[in-house]
Design a protein around this motif. Structure first.
Motif, mmCIF file in Angstrom:
data_model
loop_
_atom_site.group_PDB
_atom_site.id
_atom_site.type_symbol
_atom_site.label_atom_id
_atom_site.label_comp_id
_atom_site.label_asym_id
_atom_site.label_seq_id
_atom_site.Cartn_x
_atom_site.Cartn_y
_atom_site.Cartn_z
ATOM 1 N N ARG A 231 0.827 -1.205 0.000
ATOM 2 C CA ARG A 231 0.000 0.000 0.000
ATOM 3 C C ARG A 231 0.859 1.251 0.000
ATOM 4 N NH1 ARG A 231 -5.327 -1.204 3.849
ATOM 5 N NH2 ARG A 231 -6.230 -2.767 2.442
ATOM 6 N N THR A 246 -4.138 1.766 -2.787
ATOM 7 C CA THR A 246 -3.747 0.389 -3.072
ATOM 8 C C THR A 246 -2.481 0.403 -3.919
ATOM 9 O OG1 THR A 246 -5.064 0.298 -5.093
ATOM 10 C CG2 THR A 246 -6.145 -0.365 -3.040
ATOM 11 N N LEU A 252 -7.935 4.626 -1.001
ATOM 12 C CA LEU A 252 -8.515 3.844 0.085
ATOM 13 C C LEU A 252 -9.068 4.717 1.203
ATOM 14 C CD1 LEU A 252 -6.009 0.871 0.544
ATOM 15 C CD2 LEU A 252 -8.352 0.764 -0.321
#
Length: 350
Positions: A231, A246, A252
């Motif tokens: 990540r 991501t 995210l």
């Protein structure tokens, strides 16, 4: 004439060798023991421990013998002090690489092989080096924000291997390598975007973000870090937040906003993640490091303004290695401070 002077110096140093060796030994053994500093204080369970303060090679037990120093003198090589560290990384063998923006050099500290040097030395000069990353082949990438390129080096910095991004990048700053995707991620602060490069072919694979203040957009981002899961964590500096993506660049979450209290940001700079997923954010004006959980909730902070051990003056970069060793560029204190994350149960909120 110059050769004659050097020959005379050799004769003189051989004459004085017993005395100078004794002096050299005395000088290199005078560093005082470092204090044991932990955060948080008892009775709370300690989670962060101060390990070292690095201003030069001797602070990581690199000892150049008398002859090595003397022959560096004969070659006209000067020791370059650490003045304004910013980007920092470490490889799996324990080598530490520090970008010094003042001297426009990268310092390489290799304790295992008792080796210290700086690069570049072959005329490949930097104008304003900032960020650094290393890929899984040992290739080093250094961002030059003023020249607007990424310079590439092999053999732990000893060999210049080219550049990338010229004509595309506006002001490259933070860098990270994502092992999951084989990508070099480049923060372009001027254009408020992240460029994804194929680290093998050095070709652009895509772009993350653009100018804005909604989710997935940036306002002058500065630094980036890749977690062990792949990540991406980005300090979106003038939006006063950290954004998480991501491995392929999908948004995210985000956390943080402008403020002067715990959990807020004033001048967020470096960002990094430990093996438990805790997120560390260096704030240059708070002169501390705040630690958040995976959801962006504040857990604790460490450090305060000052010049002592465990204190900071305009800190900038941060890197956490695979052993949870935390390296922080304490820029205006002219040093790298090193800490250890102490595993053993999750951090708890204050």
């Amino acid at each position: 004439m110059r050769a004659l002077i050097k020959l005379s110096a050799v004769v003189l140093v051989l004459t004085l060798l017993p005395v100078t060796q004794g002096c050299f030994k005395q000088v290199t053994e005078t560093r005082q023991a470092l204090p044991d500093i932990i955060w948080p204080q008892p009775p709370a369970i300690p989670r962060i421990r101060f390990v070292n303060s690095i201003s030069g090679a001797e602070d990581v037990n690199i000892r150049q013998n008398f002859f090595a120093k003397f022959f560096r003198f004969l070659k006209g090589e000067k020791e370059i002090p650490l003045v304004n560290p910013y980007g920092i990384t470490a490889d799996r063998e324990g080598r530490i690489f520090v970008v010094d923006n003042f001297h426009k050099q990268v310092h390489v500290l290799d304790e295992e092989h008792n080796s210290y040097y700086t690069f570049p030395k072959d005329g490949t000069a930097f104008i304003s080096p900032i960020g650094i990353a290393i890929d899984n082949h040992g290739t080093l990438y250094i961002s030059d924000s003023q020249e607007a390129v990424i310079k590439v080096f092999k053999e732990n910095g000893r060999k210049y291997a080219g550049e990338l991004g010229r004509g595309l990048l506006g002001r490259p700053t933070g860098l990270t390598f994502n092992e999951k995707t084989g990508e070099l991620l480049v923060v372009d602060t001027l254009n408020s975007e992240i460029i994804r490069y194929d680290a093998e072919a050095h070709k652009v694979k895509g772009v993350i973000g653009k100018e804005g203040n909604t989710n997935g957009l940036f306002h002058s981002p500065t630094n980036i870090f890749t977690s062990q899961e792949g990540r991406l964590f980005v300090t979106d500096s003038l939006n006063f937040r950290v954004q998480v993506f991501t491995e392929d660049g999908r948004f995210l979450k985000t956390f943080g906003r402008a403020g002067d209290g715990p959990g807020y940001f004033s001048r967020p700079r470096g960002v990094a993640v430990d093996s438990d997923g805790n997120i560390y954010v260096v704030d240059a004006l708070f002169d501390n490091v705040q630690i958040f959980d995976k959801e962006g909730r504040l857990l604790m902070d460490f450090g305060k303004p000052g010049t002592g051990y465990g204190e900071f003056w305009l800190p900038s970069g941060i890197f956490i290695d695979i052993n949870d060793r935390i390296y922080i560029s304490d820029s205006y204190n002219n040093r790298i401070q090193v800490f250890q994350y102490l595993k053993g149960g999750e951090l708890s909120t204050p």
